[in-house]
Design a protein around this motif. Structure first.
Motif, short mmCIF file in Angstrom:
data_model
loop_
_atom_site.label_atom_id
_atom_site.label_comp_id
_atom_site.label_asym_id
_atom_site.label_seq_id
_atom_site.Cartn_x
_atom_site.Cartn_y
_atom_site.Cartn_z
N LYS A 4 0.57 -1.02 -0.04
CA LYS A 4 -0.05 -0.30 0.18
C LYS A 4 0.53 1.50 -0.19
O LYS A 4 0.58 2.16 -0.31
N ARG A 5 1.85 1.24 0.81
CA ARG A 5 2.98 2.19 0.44
C ARG A 5 3.46 3.20 -1.68
O ARG A 5 3.84 3.86 -1.06
N ARG A 6 3.72 2.15 -2.13
CA ARG A 6 3.94 2.07 -3.18
C ARG A 6 3.09 3.09 -4.17
O ARG A 6 1.50 2.63 -3.44
N PHE A 7 3.29 3.64 -4.91
CA PHE A 7 1.86 4.10 -5.87
C PHE A 7 1.63 3.06 -7.20
O PHE A 7 1.70 2.45 -7.34
N ASP A 8 -0.10 3.33 -7.08
CA ASP A 8 -1.35 2.20 -8.16
C ASP A 8 -1.47 3.28 -8.76
O ASP A 8 -2.14 3.98 -9.30
N PHE A 9 -0.40 2.64 -10.10
CA PHE A 9 -0.37 3.09 -11.37
C PHE A 9 -1.78 2.74 -12.03
O PHE A 9 -2.39 3.97 -12.50
N VAL A 10 -2.41 1.97 -11.73
CA VAL A 10 -3.60 0.91 -12.60
C VAL A 10 -4.71 2.38 -11.59
O VAL A 10 -5.56 2.62 -13.04
N LYS A 11 -4.55 2.60 -10.73
CA LYS A 11 -5.75 2.98 -10.26
C LYS A 11 -5.58 4.45 -10.75
O LYS A 11 -6.95 5.36 -10.88
N ASN A 227 0.64 -3.72 -11.24
CA ASN A 227 1.46 -3.07 -10.06
C ASN A 227 2.61 -3.04 -10.01
O ASN A 227 3.72 -3.27 -10.15
N THR A 228 2.80 -4.85 -9.85
CA THR A 228 3.89 -5.56 -9.40
C THR A 228 4.89 -5.76 -10.16
O THR A 228 6.04 -5.47 -9.81
N SER A 229 4.29 -6.09 -11.56
CA SER A 229 5.09 -6.22 -12.54
C SER A 229 5.48 -4.64 -12.79
O SER A 229 7.24 -4.97 -13.46
N ILE A 230 5.10 -4.23 -13.22
CA ILE A 230 5.75 -2.32 -12.19
C ILE A 230 7.34 -2.00 -12.08
O ILE A 230 8.27 -1.80 -12.16
N TRP A 231 6.17 -2.14 -11.00
CA TRP A 231 7.86 -2.13 -9.53
C TRP A 231 8.42 -3.36 -9.28
O TRP A 231 9.35 -2.29 -9.05
N VAL A 271 12.21 11.08 -21.26
CA VAL A 271 12.06 11.39 -20.32
C VAL A 271 10.31 10.67 -20.72
O VAL A 271 9.36 9.79 -19.81
N SER A 272 9.74 11.00 -21.46
CA SER A 272 8.29 10.64 -22.54
C SER A 272 8.17 9.15 -22.65
O SER A 272 7.14 8.63 -22.12
N GLY A 273 9.23 8.88 -23.09
CA GLY A 273 9.17 7.04 -23.19
C GLY A 273 9.26 6.23 -22.08
O GLY A 273 8.05 5.36 -21.75
N VAL A 274 9.88 6.53 -20.57
CA VAL A 274 9.78 5.64 -19.51
C VAL A 274 8.05 6.23 -18.77
O VAL A 274 8.11 4.96 -18.33
N TYR A 275 8.27 7.40 -18.83
CA TYR A 275 7.04 8.07 -18.77
C TYR A 275 4.93 6.73 -19.31
O TYR A 275 4.42 6.37 -18.44
N SER A 276 5.33 6.90 -20.89
CA SER A 276 4.35 6.32 -21.10
C SER A 276 4.48 4.71 -21.27
O SER A 276 3.26 4.39 -20.92
N SER A 277 5.89 4.34 -20.48
CA SER A 277 5.89 2.85 -20.65
C SER A 277 5.58 2.46 -18.66
O SER A 277 4.78 1.49 -19.22
N ILE A 278 5.62 3.44 -18.15
CA ILE A 278 4.98 2.46 -17.14
C ILE A 278 3.49 3.51 -16.79
O ILE A 278 2.73 2.75 -16.43
N CYS A 279 2.99 4.51 -17.22
CA CYS A 279 1.95 5.53 -16.80
C CYS A 279 1.04 5.35 -17.58
O CYS A 279 -0.73 5.46 -17.81
#
Length: 305
Positions: A4-11, A227-231, A271-279
């Protein structure tokens, strides 16, 4: 389950989708209304680079150009000791005009002045512009085909949409801030596409690996897997982009004027590449996979004979 301490990208995916859509819309409007600020590579004109052998400043150089009667559109000072002058003309200068400008600088700085002239005709400018667009298009299509063949269609669609977003994001930023677009810019866009697909494949492949061992019964299970895969891949993604960003920043800070915009476009694309990959890519895959889970649950059971 993800901590729960980690950011939830899907949410929080809708925040990313809305912000990215807004930037894309602004970029489209700017490109359609004002187009791109093309450099001498993509429009007719003359580029004149002078090594004057002594430190100078913009005010002094502009005064010398005024004395020659041939004032350029853009003047930049560079070099380790501010001893290099770059001038850009929208018109194609004749040989006599170039000699006149050079002679004026020789009179001001002495015989050590040397010059390099690059002239682009209107036909050549249009040809290079068309070939640059074709190069970007071919690279995008080739990568899209590879991802489509290599991965499941949901992975491929998420990756393809977001690498196109990354390429357009760089274009949009240059259009919004009226930065010069030249051949090094095209190289930066192509490099952005390459790094972008690399980031996405790493994360999407980790999702695919986790799917082999995951038991997806609810939407929450799917969100936790994403989310687990992202982290799990976050450290690699951040380390990779920071390493290349440092190199690109050094190019921008210490490089010559001719590659500063290349380095800037590179940094924006990274910066855009890593942002779009994760978010963007992973939440997009989540939505596509989520709809397929619902369709499986909704499918009627077959009657026993």
């Amino acid at each position: 389950m993800i901590s729960k301490r980690r950011f939830d990208f899907v949410k929080h995916r809708n925040i990313f989708f809305i912000a990215s859509a807004a930037v894309t819309l602004i970029g489209i409007v700017m490109v359609l209304l004002w187009g791109m600020h093309y450099g001498v590579d993509f429009k007719s004109g003359t580029s004149l680079d002078l090594a004057v052998g002594k430190a100078t400043d913009k005010a002094q150089v502009e005064k010398i150009f005024a004395e020659s009667g041939l004032t350029p559109v853009i003047v930049t000072i560079g070099g380790a000791n501010n001893d290099r002058v770059s001038a850009r003309y929208d018109d194609v200068l004749t040989e006599d005009q170039v000699k006149k400008v050079t002679a004026t600088f020789v009179a001001a700085f002495g015989d050590k002045v040397s010059s390099e002239v690059n002239t682009v005709s209107p036909d050549m400018a249009n040809e290079m512009k068309n070939k640059a667009m074709i190069a970007v298009g071919i690279a995008s299509i080739a990568i899209s085909l590879y991802v489509t063949i290599r991965f499941e269609w949901r992975f491929a669609l998420s990756a393809i949409v977001t690498i196109l977003y990354d390429a357009f994001f760089v274009i949009a930023i240059f259009s919004i801030f009226r930065l010069e677009v030249d051949l090094p810019f095209v190289a930066a866009v192509l490099t952005t596409i390459g790094y972008s697909i690399n980031d996405k494949i790493v994360i999407l492949d980790r999702i695919r690996e986790n799917l082999r061992f995951g038991r997806l019964k609810t939407d929450s299970d799917l969100a936790d897997l994403v989310n687990t895969s992202i982290w799990q891949t976050m450290g690699r993604s951040i380390n990779t982009v920071v390493t290349v960003l440092i190199a690109a920043f050094c190019l921008y800070l210490f490089g010559s004027e001719s590659i500063k915009l290349f380095a800037l476009a590179k940094m924006i694309g990274l910066v855009s590449g890593v942002y779009s990959s994760i978010c963007l890519a992973t939440p997009m895959w989540y939505l596509l996979k989520k709809s397929s889970l619902k369709s499986v649950k909704a499918a009627p059971a077959k009657a026993n004979p």
